[in-house]
Design a protein around this motif. Structure first.
Motif, mmCIF file in Angstrom:
data_model
loop_
_atom_site.group_PDB
_atom_site.id
_atom_site.type_symbol
_atom_site.label_atom_id
_atom_site.label_comp_id
_atom_site.label_asym_id
_atom_site.label_seq_id
_atom_site.Cartn_x
_atom_site.Cartn_y
_atom_site.Cartn_z
ATOM 1 N N MET A 1 0.832 -1.205 0.000
ATOM 2 C CA MET A 1 0.000 0.000 0.000
ATOM 3 C C MET A 1 0.871 1.261 0.000
ATOM 4 S SD MET A 1 -3.267 0.954 0.386
ATOM 5 C CE MET A 1 -3.973 2.553 0.494
ATOM 6 N N SER A 2 1.876 1.202 0.897
ATOM 7 C CA SER A 2 2.756 2.357 0.963
ATOM 8 C C SER A 2 4.110 1.933 1.494
ATOM 9 C CB SER A 2 2.174 3.412 1.892
ATOM 10 O OG SER A 2 2.040 2.854 3.178
ATOM 11 N N ASN A 3 5.094 2.736 1.167
ATOM 12 C CA ASN A 3 6.450 2.457 1.616
ATOM 13 C C ASN A 3 6.854 3.546 2.587
ATOM 14 O OD1 ASN A 3 8.221 0.423 1.061
ATOM 15 N ND2 ASN A 3 8.154 0.879 -1.136
ATOM 16 N N ILE A 4 7.065 3.173 3.826
ATOM 17 C CA ILE A 4 7.409 4.196 4.812
ATOM 18 C C ILE A 4 8.913 4.232 5.007
ATOM 19 C CG2 ILE A 4 7.239 4.875 7.232
ATOM 20 C CD1 ILE A 4 4.376 4.020 7.194
ATOM 21 N N ARG A 7 13.278 7.964 9.372
ATOM 22 C CA ARG A 7 14.485 8.776 9.406
ATOM 23 C C ARG A 7 15.665 7.900 9.800
ATOM 24 N NH1 ARG A 7 12.945 13.864 12.659
ATOM 25 N NH2 ARG A 7 13.154 12.356 14.318
ATOM 26 N N LYS A 8 16.788 8.100 9.148
ATOM 27 C CA LYS A 8 17.940 7.245 9.462
ATOM 28 C C LYS A 8 18.594 7.674 10.778
ATOM 29 C CE LYS A 8 22.193 5.339 7.662
ATOM 30 N NZ LYS A 8 23.128 5.936 8.603
ATOM 31 N N ARG A 9 18.545 8.973 11.032
ATOM 32 C CA ARG A 9 19.185 9.497 12.248
ATOM 33 C C ARG A 9 18.566 8.879 13.500
ATOM 34 N NH1 ARG A 9 22.208 14.117 13.694
ATOM 35 N NH2 ARG A 9 21.502 15.009 15.649
ATOM 36 N N GLY A 10 19.396 8.531 14.457
ATOM 37 C CA GLY A 10 18.895 7.967 15.706
ATOM 38 C C GLY A 10 18.160 8.996 16.555
ATOM 39 N N VAL A 195 4.156 10.220 13.236
ATOM 40 C CA VAL A 195 4.180 10.670 11.843
ATOM 41 C C VAL A 195 5.285 11.708 11.628
ATOM 42 C CG1 VAL A 195 2.836 11.878 10.088
ATOM 43 C CG2 VAL A 195 1.762 10.115 11.490
ATOM 44 N N ASP A 196 5.492 12.567 12.622
ATOM 45 C CA ASP A 196 6.524 13.595 12.417
ATOM 46 C C ASP A 196 7.950 13.037 12.518
ATOM 47 O OD1 ASP A 196 6.485 13.230 15.119
ATOM 48 O OD2 ASP A 196 5.915 15.270 15.630
ATOM 49 N N ARG A 197 8.095 11.739 12.797
ATOM 50 C CA ARG A 197 9.437 11.140 12.777
ATOM 51 C C ARG A 197 9.674 10.330 11.496
ATOM 52 N NH1 ARG A 197 11.902 12.195 17.511
ATOM 53 N NH2 ARG A 197 10.608 12.259 19.360
ATOM 54 N N ILE A 198 8.690 10.371 10.590
ATOM 55 C CA ILE A 198 8.831 9.634 9.334
ATOM 56 C C ILE A 198 9.356 10.596 8.275
ATOM 57 C CG2 ILE A 198 7.485 8.560 7.474
ATOM 58 C CD1 ILE A 198 5.702 7.439 9.759
ATOM 59 N N GLU A 199 10.333 10.137 7.518
ATOM 60 C CA GLU A 199 10.940 11.036 6.535
ATOM 61 C C GLU A 199 10.065 11.144 5.292
ATOM 62 O OE1 GLU A 199 15.343 11.202 6.341
ATOM 63 O OE2 GLU A 199 14.905 10.385 4.350
ATOM 64 N N GLU A 200 9.504 10.013 4.898
ATOM 65 C CA GLU A 200 8.784 10.004 3.622
ATOM 66 C C GLU A 200 7.793 8.843 3.599
ATOM 67 O OE1 GLU A 200 11.548 10.312 0.261
ATOM 68 O OE2 GLU A 200 10.232 8.844 -0.714
ATOM 69 N N ILE A 201 6.584 9.104 3.071
ATOM 70 C CA ILE A 201 5.670 7.992 2.827
ATOM 71 C C ILE A 201 5.405 7.984 1.330
ATOM 72 C CG2 ILE A 201 3.392 6.973 3.289
ATOM 73 C CD1 ILE A 201 3.307 8.416 5.895
#
Ligand code: 5GP
Length: 231
Positions: A1-4, A7-10, A195-201
């Motif tokens: 459905m989607s690719n989440i 963020r790579k940064r710890g 959601v605000d810790r996800i870089e891209e959906i």
């Protein structure tokens, strides 16, 4: 459905709480279970206690050496925590570890937590509490390491720190250790799903999905009448 794409940064995680609340034990359990987490080792000017190891519990330095490091801007934060002794979080190691994608736990006092929060507002701040002052008193006495003056000092600091709880995002009462560990773990898992810790959906192409679903074959750009079967 989607690719989440996370963020790579710890994440920077602060765990504070009064003396004998059990922060250290909780952190040890977290580190054993989670390879992606590391604990920052602070610098301190306080004397080393029996059983402590330089470079493991703290980097033990003299006051002069600590002040030299302040001048060199080597600390992310520092404070005089107890008995007028300095404690500080080294800056460079943390930046490198976060960049490598690992989470960093700081076990620091409320003054330090406040400084870090101002620099990095996304820091996750967790406060660990003993179930009651009575229990705290018992735990402090049970440690049996220090004289009366030092016990009173620990107790006063604990009282002051508890009043700063509103500066934190979460509070965990360490009554049952297993439960307290589970709560801290759950907080960290939930934080990573924010959601605000996800870089891209990346949501897959709707037309393409619909085509495959109804027609059952690869999308070939040919216009299709989806209502054909129902006419
Ligand atoms: P102790 O190790 O003497 O039992 O307690 C040290 C106290 O200083 C704890 O409250 C701990 O959270 C705090 N502390 C340890 N390292 C740091 C640090 O790097 N910065 C600050 N601000 N507090 C620290």
């Amino acid at each position: 459905m989607s690719n989440i794409k996370h963020r790579k940064r710890g994440e920077l995680i602060i765990i504070s709480g009064p003396t004998c609340a059990g922060k250290g034990t909780i952190i040890r359990h977290l580190l054993k279970k989670h390879d992606e987490m590391t604990l920052s080792i602070s610098y301190t000017s306080r004397p080393m206690r029996g059983g402590e190891v330089d470079g493991v519990d703290y980097y033990f330095v003299s006051r002069e050496q600590f002040e030299e490091k302040i001048k060199n801007n080597d600390f992310l934060e520092y404070a005089k925590v107890r008995y007028g002794e300095y404690f500080g979080t080294p800056k460079q190691e943390i930046e490198e570890t976060l960049e490598s994608g690992k989470d960093v736990i700081l076990e620091i006092d409320v003054q330090g937590a406040q400084q870090v929060k101002e620099l990095f507002p996304e820091t996750i701040l967790i406060f660990i509490l003993a179930p009651s002052f009575e229990e705290l008193k018992k735990r402090i006495k049970a440690r049996g390491l220090e004289n009366n003056e030092q016990i009173i000092d620990r107790f006063k600091t604990a009282y002051k720190e508890i009043n700063e709880i509103n500066k934190y995002n979460y509070v965990v009462v360490n009554d049952e250790l297993e439960e307290a560990i589970l709560k801290v773990e759950s907080i960290l898992i939930a934080e990573k799903c924010r959601v605000d810790r996800i870089e891209e959906i990346a949501v897959e192409n709707e037309e393409e999905i619909l085509h495959e679903f109804i027609i059952g074959k690869e999308f070939d750009n040919t216009p299709v009448d989806y209502n054909k079967d129902t006419k």
